[in-house]
Design a protein around this motif. Structure first.
Motif, mmCIF file in Angstrom:
data_model
loop_
_atom_site.group_PDB
_atom_site.id
_atom_site.type_symbol
_atom_site.label_atom_id
_atom_site.label_comp_id
_atom_site.label_asym_id
_atom_site.label_seq_id
_atom_site.Cartn_x
_atom_site.Cartn_y
_atom_site.Cartn_z
ATOM 1 N N PRO A 193 45.605 83.808 43.513
ATOM 2 C CA PRO A 193 44.551 84.630 44.128
ATOM 3 C C PRO A 193 43.217 83.903 43.944
ATOM 4 O O PRO A 193 42.923 83.422 42.849
ATOM 5 C CB PRO A 193 44.602 85.914 43.305
ATOM 6 N N VAL A 194 42.460 83.758 45.036
ATOM 7 C CA VAL A 194 41.188 83.024 44.970
ATOM 8 C C VAL A 194 40.068 83.938 45.450
ATOM 9 O O VAL A 194 40.107 84.438 46.583
ATOM 10 C CB VAL A 194 41.226 81.760 45.873
ATOM 11 N N PHE A 195 39.094 84.169 44.547
ATOM 12 C CA PHE A 195 37.961 85.030 44.893
ATOM 13 C C PHE A 195 36.736 84.152 45.132
ATOM 14 O O PHE A 195 36.436 83.255 44.327
ATOM 15 C CB PHE A 195 37.672 86.020 43.764
ATOM 16 N N ALA A 196 36.031 84.421 46.247
ATOM 17 C CA ALA A 196 34.861 83.590 46.608
ATOM 18 C C ALA A 196 33.604 84.453 46.662
ATOM 19 O O ALA A 196 33.309 85.067 47.698
ATOM 20 C CB ALA A 196 35.096 82.923 47.954
ATOM 21 N N PRO A 197 32.857 84.537 45.588
ATOM 22 C CA PRO A 197 31.622 85.335 45.592
ATOM 23 C C PRO A 197 30.525 84.657 46.401
ATOM 24 O O PRO A 197 30.479 83.423 46.487
ATOM 25 C CB PRO A 197 31.244 85.388 44.108
ATOM 26 N N ALA A 198 29.652 85.490 46.988
ATOM 27 C CA ALA A 198 28.548 84.931 47.788
ATOM 28 C C ALA A 198 27.221 85.141 47.082
ATOM 29 O O ALA A 198 26.172 84.735 47.601
ATOM 30 C CB ALA A 198 28.507 85.602 49.160
ATOM 31 N N GLY A 250 28.237 74.593 43.605
ATOM 32 C CA GLY A 250 27.111 74.155 42.773
ATOM 33 C C GLY A 250 25.898 75.043 42.916
ATOM 34 O O GLY A 250 25.191 75.339 41.944
ATOM 35 N N MET A 251 25.649 75.509 44.147
ATOM 36 C CA MET A 251 24.455 76.348 44.348
ATOM 37 C C MET A 251 24.605 77.682 43.626
ATOM 38 O O MET A 251 23.751 78.105 42.853
ATOM 39 C CB MET A 251 24.226 76.587 45.838
ATOM 40 N N LEU A 252 25.797 78.300 43.824
ATOM 41 C CA LEU A 252 26.013 79.615 43.202
ATOM 42 C C LEU A 252 25.877 79.502 41.680
ATOM 43 O O LEU A 252 25.367 80.397 41.016
ATOM 44 C CB LEU A 252 27.413 80.126 43.566
#
Lengths: 354, 245, 68
Positions: A136-141, A170-172
């Protein structure tokens, strides 16, 4: 909880501690260094254990041991380090071990660059290690969402006894944003009768991924497959913004989605286009149905996938949209971040073609 | 008449899969007896099996066991020991697992003074995969990947793990022993007990390197393999205590 | 007086016990084979056994039990 200004990496680390993670094994690599640094300061304060391993390979195997011993445990790294951890992740999947891996993606391939990128999408969602397995891969914004998804990640890992990945960039990791930190977890951590050395253990605990008899290994794979179907049924998360009667759909995740959100708003004024945004939050399981539903609307003439890479999620977008509508891609790899202007230019050329 | 010798309860009933005359079996017995005699109880022991001939060790040791990726047992054991500092944690590894792919892991576990005990079985060859050259293969030793004999000019010299690790401050007890005859088997058991005791007393990292035979891949009958070990391996890998604090 | 018993079905006929016995009273069964097809170890003159357990200590499959 009051809002405080926090760096993404540190907020993610604090969130893990809030949900009862008491073991962290990691290794320095830009742009995620603040996670191990923060953990090295905080873990002793909460009676936890931070240990810097000699390599990412060693770190993921320390996580394997700690998880097998029943602990809530995590590691973090960035692209090259995550590549080194793939074998360990595959072993953890085979041994059905819950753990959380945070990847702050940087430009690749090879040493690449240290700026933000999304070029590890395939590795994360198709599995960078060996064997039939999924994460499972979670991608927060946003930093806020990253904090909330850490709690979800640990619960999903425990619920399905499977490693879980939080995919940032890197930005997050580096930006600072106001964050309302999640509450300290009150309920006790779930019991793990399968784990080594725990009081609730039932008989001899064996943590293993070796099934030397192929028929047993086959059955084990089918068991894992049923687990993935269950996860696919229950854990898909997606956000849709302004998709009702949109002319064009943008599909983007993480940092890229925030930039697309702004581009969508500007497109209304500057191009007179209704632009909607579909933002997958789980990259696996991917929100194929929700994306297809949005794309199926008569109003939608075109679907534009935007990534910080040369195009990886676009494959999934094409799977979802198939031949309903034309799908095109815009992206910039290597640590370059597409700007609102870039996206508007692409939208305007799409508009001309409509 | 009283029973003076019987199989320890620290070994399960699963028969060993090892080749006839392979001294892995003896070493398993010594480790199991030493663990039993610690008196901490099976539930307070957690072992880590390697990848190699001993990959099925989790079927043999009657305690909680974990199967580690090739070479990573010391890292897995580190994770376990940090979660359960009160448990006895040991790794059982071969020379390919420990001295080749896992060299970094063992060096750093030792340097950290990780309170685990490593049983390092050195038979100078890769057994499970069919007899390839190992980092501990002797100069001139013929293996399936050194068919003309290990040429030190080409691929270097045997790795001396006890000598190397004893330079570090983290280890509390390091000894190299052998199991090529009854007397040495008894001495090996004493060494293993001392290593486990060092762990229980929290002194630091401990490792016992056990010179062991591989009749199948050495191409020798079991008893001759014991002789080959004595005559060829011991001069290359001198027995003795290398670190004791 | 001492006595040794072999868990014959687990013996792999490796012969290490034969070499280890100080009284030289062990041998591999010349004809008999076990389920795995190995000639199991056996004691020719139990009365000479001194119960030292050298055989048991050299057995890689822990098949020998010693009484004294």
């Amino acid at each position: 909880m009051a809002k405080i200004l926090m760096k993404g990496n540190e907020a993610i680390a604090e969130a893990a501690i809030k949900v009862g993670c008491r073991f962290f094994f990691g290794y320095p690599i830009t742009p995620q260094n603040q996670i191990p640094e923060y953990m090295s300061k905080r873990m002793p304060q909460v009676g936890g254990c931070f240990l810097q391993a000699e390599s990412e390979v060693s770190a993921i195997n320390m996580v394997y041991g700690a998880s097998g011993a029943g602990a809530r445990v995590m590691t973090s790294s960035s692209s090259p380090g995550i590549s080194l951890k793939q074998e360990g992740i595959s072993y953890a999947v085979g041994a059905e071990l819950p753990l959380v891996v945070v990847n702050m993606v940087r430009g690749g391939p090879g040493l690449g660059s240290i700026q933000p990128a999304q070029s590890d999408y395939f590795q994360a969602t198709r599995g960078g290690g060996h064997g039939d397995y999924r994460l499972p891969v979670f991608a927060p914004a946003s930093v806020q969402e990253a904090v909330e998804l850490m709690a979800v990640a640990f619960d999903v890992a425990d619920r399905y006894r499977n490693p879980v990945m939080l995919l940032g960039d890197g930005m997050l990791g580096q930006i600072m944003e106001p964050v309302e930190m999640i509450e300290e977890r009150k309920e006790p951590l779930p019991k793990k009768p399968w784990a080594s050395g725990v009081p609730e253990k039932e008989g001899r605990s064996i943590i293993n991924s070796l099934y030397i008899n192929p028929d047993e290994c086959e059955q084990h794979n089918y068991k894992l497959e049923r687990k993935y179907q269950e996860i696919t049924k229950n854990e898909v998360r997606v956000e849709t913004i302004g998709c009702e009667d949109a002319d064009v759909l943008l599909v983007a995740y993480g940092t890229m989605a925030r930039i697309c959100q702004r581009a969508a708003r500007d497109a209304k004024k500057e191009l007179g286009l209704n632009v909607g945004l579909v933002r997958p939050i789980t990259l696996w399981p991917y929100p194929y149905e929700q994306l297809a539903k949005c794309a199926a609307q008569a109003s939608v003439k075109h679907v534009l996938c935007v990534e910080m890479s040369t195009g990886q999620m676009v494959d999934d977008v094409r799977l979802a949209v198939s031949d309903m509508k034309p799908v095109s891609f815009y992206g910039r790899p290597g640590g370059m971040v597409p700007t609102v202007k870039d996206i508007l230019a692409k939208l305007s050329s799409i508009k001309e073609g409509m | 008449m009283a029973v003076v010798f019987k199989k320890t309860s620290m070994l399960t009933d699963t028969p060993f899969h090892y080749c006839p005359g392979c001294t892995h079996g003896i070493i398993h017995r010594l480790v199991a007896e030493a663990l039993e005699e610690l008196g901490v109880g099976n539930d307070n022991i957690i072992g880590v099996a390697p990848v190699g001939c001993a990959v099925f060790a989790y079927n043999y040791f009657n305690c909680d066991m974990m199967e580690a990726a090739h070479g990573r047992a010391p890292a897995v054991a580190t994770g376990i020991k940090r979660v359960h500092p009160d448990k006895v944690v040991f790794t059982y590894q071969g020379d390919g697992d420990l001295a080749s792919i896992g060299a970094a892991e063992i060096v750093h576990a030792a340097a950290r003074g990780e309170k685990i005990t490593t049983i390092f079985v050195n038979n100078a060859i890769y057994g499970m995969t069919g007899g390839q050259m190992a980092p501990t293969s002797l100069p001139g030793q013929v293996t399936t990947t050194s068919p003309y004999g290990r040429n030190v000019e080409h691929c270097g010299y045997p790795v001396l793990m006890c000598e190397m690790l004893s330079q570090l401050n983290g280890p509390a007890y390091i000894e190299r022993v052998s199991v090529h005859d009854v007397a040495h088997v008894a001495a090996a058991k004493r060494a293993i007990k001392k290593a486990l005791q060092a762990q229980v007393e929290g002194k630091g990292f401990s490792m016992i390197e056990v010179l062991s035979t591989c009749p199948t891949n050495w191409g020798l009958p079991p008893e001759e393999a014991l002789k080959w070990l004595q005559e060829n391996m011991i001069p290359q890998f001198p027995l003795g205590v290398y670190k004791e604090i | 007086m001492a006595k040794i018993t072999f868990n014959e079905e687990l013996c792999k006929g490796c012969g290490l016990c034969v070499g280890a016995c100080p009284k030289k009273i062990l041998r591999l069964a010349p004809v008999r084979i076990n389920l795995k097809g190995y000639h199991p170890a056996e004691c020719e003159k139990m009365e000479d056994c001194i119960g030292c357990a050298s055989c048991a200590r050299m057995c890689p499959d822990v098949v020998i039990t010693v009484e004294r």
